[in-house]
Write an enzyme that holds these catalytic residues in place. Sequence first.
Site, PDB file in Angstrom:
ATOM      1  NE  ARG A  66     -19.749 -24.484  21.720  1.00  0.00           N
ATOM      2  CZ  ARG A  66     -18.485 -24.869  22.274  1.00  0.00           C
ATOM      3  NH1 ARG A  66     -17.367 -24.514  22.056  1.00  0.00           N
ATOM      4  NH2 ARG A  66     -18.704 -25.635  23.391  1.00  0.00           N
ATOM      5  CE  LYS A  99     -13.387 -28.838  24.698  1.00  0.00           C
ATOM      6  NZ  LYS A  99     -14.483 -28.378  25.122  1.00  0.00           N
ATOM      7  CG  MET A 128       9.189 -23.332  12.573  1.00  0.00           C
ATOM      8  SD  MET A 128       9.341 -24.217  10.914  1.00  0.00           S
ATOM      9  CE  MET A 128       8.525 -23.072   9.551  1.00  0.00           C
ATOM     10  CE1 TYR A 168      14.436 -15.237   9.727  1.00  0.00           C
ATOM     11  CE2 TYR A 168      13.172 -16.296  10.993  1.00  0.00           C
ATOM     12  CZ  TYR A 168      14.100 -16.209  10.264  1.00  0.00           C
ATOM     13  OH  TYR A 168      14.548 -17.622   9.797  1.00  0.00           O
TER      14      TYR A 168
HETATM   15  C1  LIG Z   1     -14.906 -27.947  26.220  1.00  0.00           C
HETATM   16  C2  LIG Z   1     -15.978 -28.094  26.904  1.00  0.00           C
HETATM   17  C3  LIG Z   1     -16.121 -28.313  28.396  1.00  0.00           C
HETATM   18  C4  LIG Z   1     -14.826 -28.150  29.300  1.00  0.00           C
HETATM   19  O1  LIG Z   1     -14.609 -26.803  29.567  1.00  0.00           O
HETATM   20  P1  LIG Z   1     -13.605 -26.305  30.609  1.00  0.00           P
HETATM   21  O2  LIG Z   1     -13.598 -24.733  30.310  1.00  0.00           O
HETATM   22  O3  LIG Z   1     -12.028 -26.706  30.000  1.00  0.00           O
HETATM   23  O4  LIG Z   1     -13.663 -26.915  31.928  1.00  0.00           O
HETATM   24  C5  LIG Z   1     -17.393 -28.613  28.950  1.00  0.00           C
HETATM   25  N1  LIG Z   1     -18.421 -28.662  28.076  1.00  0.00           N
HETATM   26  C6  LIG Z   1     -18.409 -28.531  26.957  1.00  0.00           C
HETATM   27  C7  LIG Z   1     -19.557 -28.785  25.973  1.00  0.00           C
HETATM   28  C8  LIG Z   1     -17.144 -28.305  26.261  1.00  0.00           C
HETATM   29  O5  LIG Z   1     -17.295 -28.067  24.938  1.00  0.00           O
END
Ligand SMILES: *Cc1c(COP(=O)(O)O)cnc(C)c1O
Length: 380
Positions: A136, A38, A316, A268
């Site tokens: 979640r 992702k 930046m 800055y």
């Molecule tokens: C992002 C994610 C992972 C991977 O997590 P890491 O800590 O980067 O290994 C695994 N399972 C789910 C559901 C996730 O959202």
Amino acid sequence: MDNLYRCWAEVDLDALRQNLRWIKHIVGKKVKIATVVKADAYGHGLRQIATLLMQSGTDVFGVANLIEAETIRALGKGWNILMLGACLPEEIRKAVKDDIIATVSTAAEADLFATEARRQGKIAKIHVKVDTGMGRLGVPWEKAVDLVKYTLNLNNIEFRGIYTHFSSAEDDPEFTQIQKQRFKYVLNELNKEKISIPMIHASNSAGIIHEPDFHFNMVRPGLIVYGIFPPGKRQIDPMLKKFIKPALSFKCRVSYVKEVSPDTPLSYGKIFVTKKKTKIATLTAGYGDGYLRSGSNLAEVLINGKRCKIVGRITMDQMLADVSHLPNVKPGDEVVMIGVQGNESIDANEVAGWLNTIPWEVFTCITYRVPRIYKGGHAA
Ligand SMILES: *Cc1c(COP(=O)(O)O)cnc(C)c1O
């Protein structure tokens, strides 16, 4: 060849392949790997990383949205892609059409998938997500068995697996134990009812390392594939650390060097004022590249093989480093923000400490204007 980059990321594909091999070794041959890609493969570049993973034997791709899934589909047909988030109602049609494996937490969601799959004359593949304490997504663990039974009775739905997610496996063994017990309860109940479950998975990177008895038949590594251990209170065997190598280096260059007198304010807001005569290098990276402003007056970089402190506000596109201890520093010199130079190295965990965040965010903050340069492997 001239280096025309001001700020860039180098991704070592061989390191990535080696990390994947190491994870496979840890979990054993019978356990499948759902590599999590992702957020543009944690900022490493989805196309290249997915291509490499296809060549190096991942079994499933874990994605956060359907665009990521589409990118992977365009690289190779037939790969299993698991959507880790819940599909929005409007996304269900595309998810079914593209054969994405969906994550389902409610009967209503399962119904929508069944209806859409029937409409398209297809079978929608789903994994049921169980909330054991992450809070979640997922059906509450006490109700998970009912949801699984419900999906099994739906036409046009193929129940492919069940999973849960740890909230703090790197920090809290007691709470992780509670999550494990809840998930085991669900699996036991399903077992009692003779319901067979093709895929069972729970472990992210921290789970893979800290809960070796909980790999089931699939794991979902993210961070460790990219060569970084999840930071936390629980100790990691130094032996394990030897086999994992960070894949990404983040670099920029020196553009200007000057000597300033004592009592000179820099950058800055004048949050840094020199105490003595100081040599200052201007560097070609800033928060516009993803090197967060919270590292102002705090972070360190490597120049000429030595650690140098970032002084004053990070801006930046540029920032300043104290290079008083470097006799030969000059414009054009390479600066390492993440990576190795000479005998020194800085990894994403250390940077995360300075930038007041976590290594996942350090990677995903690296912006679009930073070219990703691939080394090793079969750069596509
Ligand atoms: C992002 C994610 C992972 C991977 O997590 P890491 O800590 O980067 O290994 C695994 N399972 C789910 C559901 C996730 O959202």
